[in-house]
Design a protein around this motif. Structure first.
Motif, PDB file in Angstrom:
ATOM      1  N   ALA A 191     -33.808  23.323   1.038  1.00  0.00           N
ATOM      2  CA  ALA A 191     -33.622  22.715   2.351  1.00  0.00           C
ATOM      3  C   ALA A 191     -33.436  21.208   2.184  1.00  0.00           C
ATOM      4  N   LYS A 192     -32.804  20.583   3.157  1.00  0.00           N
ATOM      5  CA  LYS A 192     -32.625  19.138   3.114  1.00  0.00           C
ATOM      6  C   LYS A 192     -33.911  18.442   3.539  1.00  0.00           C
ATOM      7  N   PRO A 193     -34.174  17.261   3.004  1.00  0.00           N
ATOM      8  CA  PRO A 193     -35.379  16.522   3.408  1.00  0.00           C
ATOM      9  C   PRO A 193     -35.417  16.310   4.920  1.00  0.00           C
ATOM     10  N   PHE A 194     -36.580  16.466   5.488  1.00  0.00           N
ATOM     11  CA  PHE A 194     -36.780  16.350   6.932  1.00  0.00           C
ATOM     12  C   PHE A 194     -37.541  15.062   7.208  1.00  0.00           C
ATOM     13  N   HIS A 195     -36.965  14.184   7.977  1.00  0.00           N
ATOM     14  CA  HIS A 195     -37.627  12.933   8.348  1.00  0.00           C
ATOM     15  C   HIS A 195     -37.822  12.928   9.856  1.00  0.00           C
ATOM     16  N   TYR A 196     -39.075  13.012  10.272  1.00  0.00           N
ATOM     17  CA  TYR A 196     -39.348  13.152  11.698  1.00  0.00           C
ATOM     18  C   TYR A 196     -38.872  11.923  12.458  1.00  0.00           C
ATOM     19  N   GLY A 197     -38.080  12.155  13.497  1.00  0.00           N
ATOM     20  CA  GLY A 197     -37.482  11.059  14.243  1.00  0.00           C
ATOM     21  C   GLY A 197     -38.088  10.815  15.597  1.00  0.00           C
ATOM     22  N   GLY A 198     -39.187  11.475  15.918  1.00  0.00           N
ATOM     23  CA  GLY A 198     -39.812  11.295  17.219  1.00  0.00           C
ATOM     24  C   GLY A 198     -40.693  10.059  17.264  1.00  0.00           C
ATOM     25  N   SER A 199     -41.290   9.817  18.420  1.00  0.00           N
ATOM     26  CA  SER A 199     -42.183   8.675  18.600  1.00  0.00           C
ATOM     27  C   SER A 199     -43.469   8.869  17.801  1.00  0.00           C
ATOM     28  N   VAL A 200     -44.289   7.809  17.737  1.00  0.00           N
ATOM     29  CA  VAL A 200     -45.547   7.881  16.998  1.00  0.00           C
ATOM     30  C   VAL A 200     -46.465   8.954  17.595  1.00  0.00           C
ATOM     31  N   SER A 201     -46.570   8.992  18.912  1.00  0.00           N
ATOM     32  CA  SER A 201     -47.451   9.981  19.554  1.00  0.00           C
ATOM     33  C   SER A 201     -46.935  11.397  19.328  1.00  0.00           C
ATOM     34  N   ASN A 202     -45.622  11.580  19.391  1.00  0.00           N
ATOM     35  CA  ASN A 202     -45.054  12.903  19.129  1.00  0.00           C
ATOM     36  C   ASN A 202     -45.261  13.317  17.681  1.00  0.00           C
ATOM     37  N   ARG A 203     -45.195  12.356  16.791  1.00  0.00           N
ATOM     38  CA  ARG A 203     -45.384  12.659  15.371  1.00  0.00           C
ATOM     39  C   ARG A 203     -46.807  13.142  15.104  1.00  0.00           C
ATOM     40  N   VAL A 204     -47.786  12.500  15.748  1.00  0.00           N
ATOM     41  CA  VAL A 204     -49.186  12.908  15.584  1.00  0.00           C
ATOM     42  C   VAL A 204     -49.366  14.347  16.047  1.00  0.00           C
ATOM     43  N   ARG A 205     -48.771  14.678  17.190  1.00  0.00           N
ATOM     44  CA  ARG A 205     -48.867  16.039  17.711  1.00  0.00           C
ATOM     45  C   ARG A 205     -48.170  17.032  16.782  1.00  0.00           C
ATOM     46  N   ALA A 206     -47.023  16.644  16.257  1.00  0.00           N
ATOM     47  CA  ALA A 206     -46.289  17.517  15.336  1.00  0.00           C
ATOM     48  C   ALA A 206     -47.107  17.799  14.086  1.00  0.00           C
ATOM     49  N   ALA A 219     -44.478  16.589   4.655  1.00  0.00           N
ATOM     50  CA  ALA A 219     -43.261  17.273   5.102  1.00  0.00           C
ATOM     51  C   ALA A 219     -42.513  16.454   6.144  1.00  0.00           C
ATOM     52  N   LEU A 220     -43.247  15.796   7.044  1.00  0.00           N
ATOM     53  CA  LEU A 220     -42.602  14.966   8.061  1.00  0.00           C
ATOM     54  C   LEU A 220     -41.988  13.711   7.460  1.00  0.00           C
ATOM     55  N   ASN A 221     -42.431  13.359   6.252  1.00  0.00           N
ATOM     56  CA  ASN A 221     -41.878  12.204   5.538  1.00  0.00           C
ATOM     57  C   ASN A 221     -40.762  12.576   4.573  1.00  0.00           C
ATOM     58  N   GLY A 222     -40.340  13.839   4.577  1.00  0.00           N
ATOM     59  CA  GLY A 222     -39.200  14.229   3.764  1.00  0.00           C
ATOM     60  C   GLY A 222     -39.492  15.093   2.561  1.00  0.00           C
ATOM     61  N   PHE A 223     -40.776  15.455   2.336  1.00  0.00           N
ATOM     62  CA  PHE A 223     -41.062  16.335   1.203  1.00  0.00           C
ATOM     63  C   PHE A 223     -40.470  17.718   1.452  1.00  0.00           C
ATOM     64  N   VAL A 224     -39.816  18.270   0.443  1.00  0.00           N
ATOM     65  CA  VAL A 224     -39.201  19.593   0.548  1.00  0.00           C
ATOM     66  C   VAL A 224     -39.911  20.555  -0.393  1.00  0.00           C
ATOM     67  N   ASP A 225     -40.408  21.652   0.140  1.00  0.00           N
ATOM     68  CA  ASP A 225     -40.979  22.709  -0.692  1.00  0.00           C
ATOM     69  C   ASP A 225     -39.828  23.607  -1.141  1.00  0.00           C
ATOM     70  N   THR A 226     -39.486  23.527  -2.408  1.00  0.00           N
ATOM     71  CA  THR A 226     -38.332  24.273  -2.923  1.00  0.00           C
ATOM     72  C   THR A 226     -38.649  25.737  -3.220  1.00  0.00           C
ATOM     73  N   SER A 227     -39.897  26.150  -3.022  1.00  0.00           N
ATOM     74  CA  SER A 227     -40.279  27.520  -3.391  1.00  0.00           C
ATOM     75  C   SER A 227     -39.686  28.568  -2.466  1.00  0.00           C
ATOM     76  N   ILE A 228     -39.328  28.182  -1.220  1.00  0.00           N
ATOM     77  CA  ILE A 228     -38.815  29.171  -0.268  1.00  0.00           C
ATOM     78  C   ILE A 228     -37.406  28.860   0.220  1.00  0.00           C
ATOM     79  N   GLY A 229     -36.801  27.779  -0.252  1.00  0.00           N
ATOM     80  CA  GLY A 229     -35.440  27.452   0.152  1.00  0.00           C
ATOM     81  C   GLY A 229     -35.328  27.225   1.651  1.00  0.00           C
ATOM     82  N   THR A 230     -34.374  27.887   2.276  1.00  0.00           N
ATOM     83  CA  THR A 230     -34.112  27.706   3.704  1.00  0.00           C
ATOM     84  C   THR A 230     -34.675  28.870   4.540  1.00  0.00           C
ATOM     85  N   ALA A 231     -35.757  29.464   4.082  1.00  0.00           N
ATOM     86  CA  ALA A 231     -36.353  30.610   4.785  1.00  0.00           C
ATOM     87  C   ALA A 231     -36.790  30.233   6.193  1.00  0.00           C
ATOM     88  N   THR A 232     -36.560  31.129   7.123  1.00  0.00           N
ATOM     89  CA  THR A 232     -37.017  30.949   8.499  1.00  0.00           C
ATOM     90  C   THR A 232     -37.943  32.083   8.951  1.00  0.00           C
TER      91      THR A 232
END
Length: 324
Positions: free
Chosen positions: A18-33, A116-129
């Motif tokens: 999967a591509k690195p994920f960088h959370y783009g929400g506000s600070v309060s939304n990030r805490v909740r996420a 994970a919200l800072n872009g860490f990618v767990d490569t063990s499962i790829g793009t599993a949903t």
């Protein structure tokens, strides 16, 4: 975790990171996420950091997929207002009211979520949903691409264009985690406390007495163990469903299944160290919050060796010890 329906029977696929994920929400939304991610990690994978990362990555992959909500909490609590259909069963089976992670465990799960919200990618499962516990065979498993196994879970994705991800262009407003927990608690426990919502479909097929063909009503003996008679080996995967129903509401639990009533009665009267080797054993461990189901593979066929009871008597007795 329950999966949505898919089309086409597909073979095991290759892993694509999967591509690195960088959370783009506000600070309060990030805490909740982060809170919602940590909850999914702990309730789904216990204290296992490898399993937690895999669960977290699955949630992130869903956020990036157009078939799911575009918020982390929206993905984790999707369907939690329904009696069946919650995507992560802990959000609608009463688990949030029955058990809470220790502070130390929560901090560790929260740290992995922040990664994970800072872009860490767990490569063990790829793009599993999607994923399910290895000891069950949900109706949808043959309709998705199987990717890999991590611990007790098997991971999948949709094939072709349906498995494509969207661009990270917008993040919706994250719900307050405590409010989501409050609503879940108010609705009460509506399920058997299963580890994965993928069993929801199987629960819909249960008989009115809460059991399935090939099982009889579990009885609770003087000890803390639960005994049940199991029948048709072809339905052995459903023994786990009956066991988890019998363990509803218990932080620690042990279920032993034997092939006839005489065996059940005889072993009820014995100490844990004197009991016969069961056909089936289910253990819920309070310390790790993990469920494990094992079968006697000399008498029951299972798809994976990891689902078999140990042949070593000492290891078996350790699993069969009394839980409290």
């Amino acid at each position: 975790m329950a999966a949505l329906a898919a089309e086409g029977v597909l073979a095991k696929a290759s892993l694509i990171d999967a591509k690195p994920f960088h959370y783009g929400g506000s600070v309060s939304n990030r805490v909740r996420a982060a809170d919602c991610l940590a909850a999914a990690a702990w309730y789904e994978a216990g204290n296992d950091p490898v399993g937690q990362r895999a669960v977290i990555q699955t949630v992130i992959n869903r956020v990036n997929h157009p078939a799911f909500p575009n918020t982390v909490c929206g993905v984790v609590f999707q369907g939690s207002e329904l009696s069946t259909g919650c995507q992560f069963t802990f959000t609608c089976d009463g688990s949030l009211a029955r058990r809470q992670p220790p502070k130390s465990s929560w901090k560790k799960a929260l740290a992995l979520s922040e990664d994970a919200l800072n872009g860490f990618v767990d490569t063990s499962i790829g793009t599993a949903t999607h994923y399910h516990a290895s000891y069950v065979n949900p109706w949808w498993s043959s309709k998705l691409e199987r990717l890999t196994s991590v611990g007790p879970h098997i991971f999948y994705r949709w094939a072709g264009a349906r498995g494509s991800f969207r661009k990270q262009a917008f993040f919706g407003t994250e719900a307050e985690y405590r409010e989501l927990v409050r609503k879940s608690t108010e609705r009460g426990a509506i399920g058997p406390g299963l580890e994965d919502g993928e069993i929801d479909q199987d629960l819909a097929n249960l008989h009115g007495d809460g059991l399935v063909p090939g099982t009889r009503t579990p009885t609770v003996p003087v000890s803390n163990a639960i005994f049940m008679q199991v029948g048709d080996a072809s339905a052995s995967g459903r023994w786990a469903i009956s066991a988890m129903k019998a363990c509803e509401g218990r932080r620690a639990c042990q279920v032993l299944g034997y092939g006839d009533g005489g065996k059940v009665q005889a072993n009820q009267q014995r100490s844990a160290s004197e009991r016969d080797r069961p056909l089936f054993l289910f253990v819920r461990d309070a310390a790790s919050s993990m469920n494990i189901a094992l079968w006697d593979c000399e008498r029951t066929s299972r798809p994976q060796q990891s689902q078999c009871l140990p042949t070593d008597r000492g290891a078996l007795l350790n699993l069969m010890r009394e839980r409290s």
